[in-house]
Every structure is written in structure tokens, then in C-alpha cells.
Design an enzyme around this catalytic site. Structure first.
Site, PDB file in Angstrom:
ATOM      1  N   SER A 229     -10.294   2.461   2.919  1.00 20.38           N
ATOM      2  CA  SER A 229      -9.426   3.259   1.541  1.00 20.38           C
ATOM      3  C   SER A 229      -7.676   2.256   1.295  1.00 20.38           C
ATOM      4  CB  SER A 229      -8.037   3.805   2.797  1.00 20.38           C
ATOM      5  OG  SER A 229      -7.154   3.306   3.870  1.00 20.38           O
TER       6      SER A 229
ATOM      7  N   LYS B 139       0.957  -1.285   0.078  1.00 19.67           N
ATOM      8  CA  LYS B 139       0.309   0.564   0.035  1.00 19.67           C
ATOM      9  C   LYS B 139       0.657   1.633   0.060  1.00 19.67           C
ATOM     10  CE  LYS B 139      -4.353   2.141   2.158  1.00 19.67           C
ATOM     11  NZ  LYS B 139      -4.777   2.004   3.272  1.00 19.67           N
TER      12      LYS B 139
ATOM     13  N   SER C 161     -10.162   0.063   7.092  1.00 17.36           N
ATOM     14  CA  SER C 161      -9.974  -0.322   5.627  1.00 17.36           C
ATOM     15  C   SER C 161      -9.230  -1.604   4.958  1.00 17.36           C
ATOM     16  CB  SER C 161      -8.863   1.175   5.509  1.00 17.36           C
ATOM     17  OG  SER C 161      -9.489   2.071   5.989  1.00 17.36           O
TER      18      SER C 161
END
Length: 484
Positions: free
Chosen positions: A151, A76, A175
Site C-alpha cells: 500500500s 505516507k 506494504s
């Protein structure tokens, strides 16, 4: 090969059925083919990835391989990686190349894993749909007209679409778990402090936690063996002995007590989600578990509490982005104050600005006691609810998200509706507990549904056992988007 589990890939690499260079190139080719549709990756660096693969092949040939040596893992874009562009999905960091590795990145490098690329995300991890990224929205691989969740939506989409073997995510209010549910993969948010936050760009420091995302509970256990561990550079990192998270995977579930909170099965949950979750609970009964009805009476307050505390911490953490030391700086300004104001106004997106303003307000003189202090007191009550619940059960189960993936733009004009996407996940972060999501069926429009499993503190090995036994009895986690 790209559909194989981490265990299968590791065995194939050690048996020399495929090299790490061949495997890495296969994923890079698939990314080149599908990423233009999905927008799952922000940054690729094939030369670096293939160089790491060649080093991994040498390590395999020397007989020094670990479980993940030679396997391509996506990261990420919230994790700093030395020499890689690290944007956190924001224009504010559009040109920031990190001079150092986050602890999690170092752990994967030490294990010989390949950094395949940096995945897209909501700006500074603020969002539930992956529509707030400066680099554009990510598309759900099951239906590209729908969101992947946020997210960690880029990570979830990359895993679901077989654009990587597994990937990292972060979870501040759901998330990891919410996008895992919406994309039909498995994701684990560990106990707060189990994985170091060093080098992870901070959103809300008392809530943020790194964790693995993959196709199965077994894959998550292998990832946790690499990611977890004490780091003296993170003051919130817990000093505990290293665990083997695969140790309990094959234990039977006979006698397991599953708590079902009545608040998780109230109005607001989609009928299709309820049907899939109830079927999963029935499967657990067949596996020998008993069901216990429990209550988490303060969980209904978790969303308003979260949206006081998280913005408060964000307003403090994001004050460092001022255009002076690194990142975006406005090209035209009259003096220092003007440069600060214009750099932040132009560098941050709308959702980030909204949360900074909320956070500044609740921390301001005259409102601190009324909002921030009260929220901290309720946070304590939410944690106590879980403590009482674990006197009656071993794990807690329920839906991960109240609905399946919604359409792009559907909730963009209604922040409150967007915030409610995380209504079942936020309480776990407020209490600092571990939680995970695994696929448990399909709902409306044939979109994936996630089952949430919440464990007591440091109970990740038991949760992975509970998830793995379910995945041995079902095949939801093996399904892949047909359109791709």
C-alpha cells in the site's frame, strides 16, 4: 542534486553548497512537474515545507545540524501530522486535519528534516497495487501503465521518480517491500515494535510496522537512526537502547550464511524474477557468502492465515469510523443508526468493506474457534519455522514479489490473485521479523525486480550491512526511470 543520496545531501548542506530552502524548492518544482502524471502525493503544503526549510538553514548555520537536518522527506498519509490533512487514502477521512503528530513525524521534526508532503496509498493500507485509494491510483514511474505496488505505492513512486529524498512507509503484509521491489528502490520493514505505531492509523495492530523507504541501504540506515526508539505512548513499543544502524555497513561478508528456502523458489515465481534473484545470489557468493538450503514448511499457509487475522483486527480498528466524532458523515439520515450505516457505507471503499465483512465473520460466534483461533495457532508454527531456520543461517533471501509490476486494472476483479502478490512477504509480518527489499535487476518489460532479505529479530544492522555490500558491488539501486 535531486539524485543525490541522503549522505551526499547532508554533506552539501553542511558545506553550504546548497541551502535547505533551495533543495526543498527543487523538489517542490519537480513535484509540480511530475505529480500530475504519477499521483504520488495526496497533500502538499509548500508554505509549511519552506518554513521548515528556513528553520533548518538557521540550525545548519548555528552548527546544530544532525544527519537529516534540512533534507526533504515525504510521509505516507497514514501518519498523523499536526495541521496537515491526514486521509489514509480514504473518503472516510477526506476532511480530517490531525491535531497532533505521530511519533515518527515528531522524530523527523526533532531531527530537522523537512516534511515535503503526504504520499498516496491504498485506502487504510488495504491493497497490493495502490488502486484502492479514494484519490485515484498511483502510476509506476518506470511505466505509467503499471501499478507501483501497495500500500506504500505513493511513497515508492515518489522515491523512484526523485520527488523526495526519501520517505516513510508502513508494512502490514509487505506494504513497504512489495512496492519497493516494483519501483526499484530499497525498503525496510523493521522488527515489530522497533518503531512506534503511535499516531499511525491502525489497520491490523499486531502486524503493522513503520519503516523507511529510500534509494539505498545506507539511506535506510540513516532513516532508521531517526525513526527507531522506545515510545511510552505505544504499548507495543519495545524498550531497547538506541542503536546506530550505520555501524556495520562496511563490514565484509566473508563467512555470511545465506539461507534459501525451497518454498520461495517453487511454482508461481516468474522466470524473469528467478533469473535476477539467482544472479544476485551468485554475486553474494563472490562477496564471500555461503549458501544454505533451508525449508519454511508452513510458509505456504501464510496467505490464508493473514487473510483471517488481518481482517479480524481491521474490523475492530475501523469500528471507530462512524461519522460521529470526525471524518465523513452522510448528509442525509433519519436517526442515529441510519447515520452510522450510511456514513460507513458511503465513506469506505469496496476493498475495505470486503475486509470488514471477512473480519466480522471470522470473529463471530460459532466461527471464532474454526477460523481465528486456528489461524493464530498456525501463525505460531510459521514463527517457529524461522526460529529453526536461523540455527542454520544468518539471513534468509528470496524474491520479494513473484512478478514485476503488473498493469493497472489487471487484477482488480480477482482479489485472490491480488492477495498472492504478497505471498513471499506476509510470513515475515506474521512472525514479527525484520525484512527488506533491494533492487537486483530488471525483468519482463524492463521493470525492476526486488531481492528480499529477512533477518532474525533485531538484526536490522546486519541486514543493512548485507544490502550495502551488495550495493557497493552493483549499481541496480542507482538506476532511475528514463521516461522522467
Amino acid at each position: 542534486m535531486i539524485h543525490s543520496s541522503l549522505t551526499q545531501l547532508g554533506a552539501a548542506l553542511r558545506a553550504k553548497k546548497i541551502s535547505s530552502v533551495e533543495l526543498t524548492q527543487a523538489y517542490l518544482d519537480r513535484i509540480a512537474q511530475l505529480n500530475p502524471q504519477l499521483n504520488a502525493y495526496i497533500t502538499l503544503n509548500p508554505e509549511v515545507s519552506l518554513a521548515q526549510a528556513r528553520a533548518a538553514d538557521a540550525r545548519l548555520a548555528a552548527g546544530k545540524a544532525e544527519a537529516l537536518t534540512g533534507i526533504p522527506i515525504a510521509q505516507k498519509d497514514i501518519f498523523c501530522a499536526k495541521g496537515w490533512l491526514t486521509t489514509c487514502g480514504s473518503k472516510m477521512l477526506h476532511n480530517f486535519v490531525s491535531p497532533y503528530d505521530a511519533h515518527v513525524i515528531s522524530q523527523f521534526n526533532n531531527a530537522g528534516a523537512i516534511n515535503l508532503g503526504k504520499t498516496n496509498m491504498d485506502e487504510f493500507a488495504m491493497g497490493s497495487s495502490n488502486e484502492t485509494s479514494h484519490y485515484g491510483p498511483v502510476k509506476n514511474p518506470w511505466d505509467t501503465a503499471r501499478v507501483p505496488g501497495g500500500s506504500s505505492g505513493g511513497t515508492a513512486a515518489a522515491v523512484a521518480a526523485r520527488l523526495c529524498a526519501a520517505a516513510t512507509g508502513t508494512d502490514t503484509g509487505g506494504s513497504i517491500r512489495q512496492p519497493a521491489a516494483l519501483c526499484g528502490i530499497s525498503g525496510l520493514k523493521p522488527t515489530y515494535g522497533v518503531c512506534s505505531r503511535y499516531g499511525m492509523i491502525a489497520f491490523a495492530s499486531s502486524l503493522d510496522q513503520a519503516g523507511p523507504m529510500g534509494r539505498s541501504a545506507e539511506d535506510l540506515a540513516l532513516m532508521m537512526n531517526v525513526m527507531a526508539g522506545f515510545d511510552e505512548r505505544d504499548s507495543t513499543s519495545l524498550q531497547r537502547d538506541k542503536e546506530d544502524y550505520t555501524r556495520d555497513l562496511n563490514k565484509p561478508l566473508t563467512g555470511l550464511r545465506i539461507g534459501l528456502p525451497k518454498e520461495f523458489f517453487a511454482a508461481g515465481m516468474g522466470a524473469d524474477v528467478a533469473k535476477a534473484v539467482e544472479a544476485a545470489i551468485a554475486e553474494y557468493r563472490k562477496l564471500g557468502a555461503t549458501i544454505v538450503d533451508i525449508s519454511l514448511p508452513n510458509s505456504k499457509l501464510s496467505v490464508p492465515v493473514y487473510y483471517v487475522l488481518a481482517p479480524a483486527e481491521a474490523s475492530s480498528n475501523l469500528s471507530r469510523f462512524d461519522g460521529v466524532r470526525y471524518g465523513y458523515r452522510t448528509p442525509e439520515y433519519s436517526d442515529l443508526a441510519d447515520m452510522y450505516e450510511k456514513s460507513r457505507a458511503q465513506g469506505f471503499g469496496a476493498e475495505v468493506k470486503r475486509r470488514i465483512m471477512i473480519g466480522t465473520y471470522v470473529l463471530s460466534h460459532g466461527y471464532y474457534d474454526a477460523y481465528y483461533l486456528q489461524a493464530q495457532k498456525i501463525r505460531r508454527l510459521i514463527a517457529q519455522d524461522f526460529t529453526e531456520a536461523y540455527k542454520q543461517c544468518d539471513v534468509i533471501m528470496g524474491p520479494t514479489s513473484p512478478s514485476t509490476a503488473f498493469k493497472l486494472g489487471e487484477k482488480g476483479d480477482d482479489p485472490v490473485q491480488m492477495y498472492l502478490s504478497d505471498i513471499y512477504t506476509i510470513a515475515v509480518n506474521l512472525a514479527g521479523l525484520p525484512g527488506m527489499s533491494i533492487p537486483c535487476g530488471f525483468g519482463a518489460n524492463d521493470m525492476p525486480v526486488g531481492l528480499q532479505i529477512i533477518g532474525n529479530y533485531f538484526d536490522e544492522a546486519r541486514m543493512l550491512n548485507v544490502a550495502h555490500q551488495y550495493q557497493l558491488a552493483t549499481d541496480w539501486h542507482t538506476r532511475a526511470p528514463k521516461a522522467l
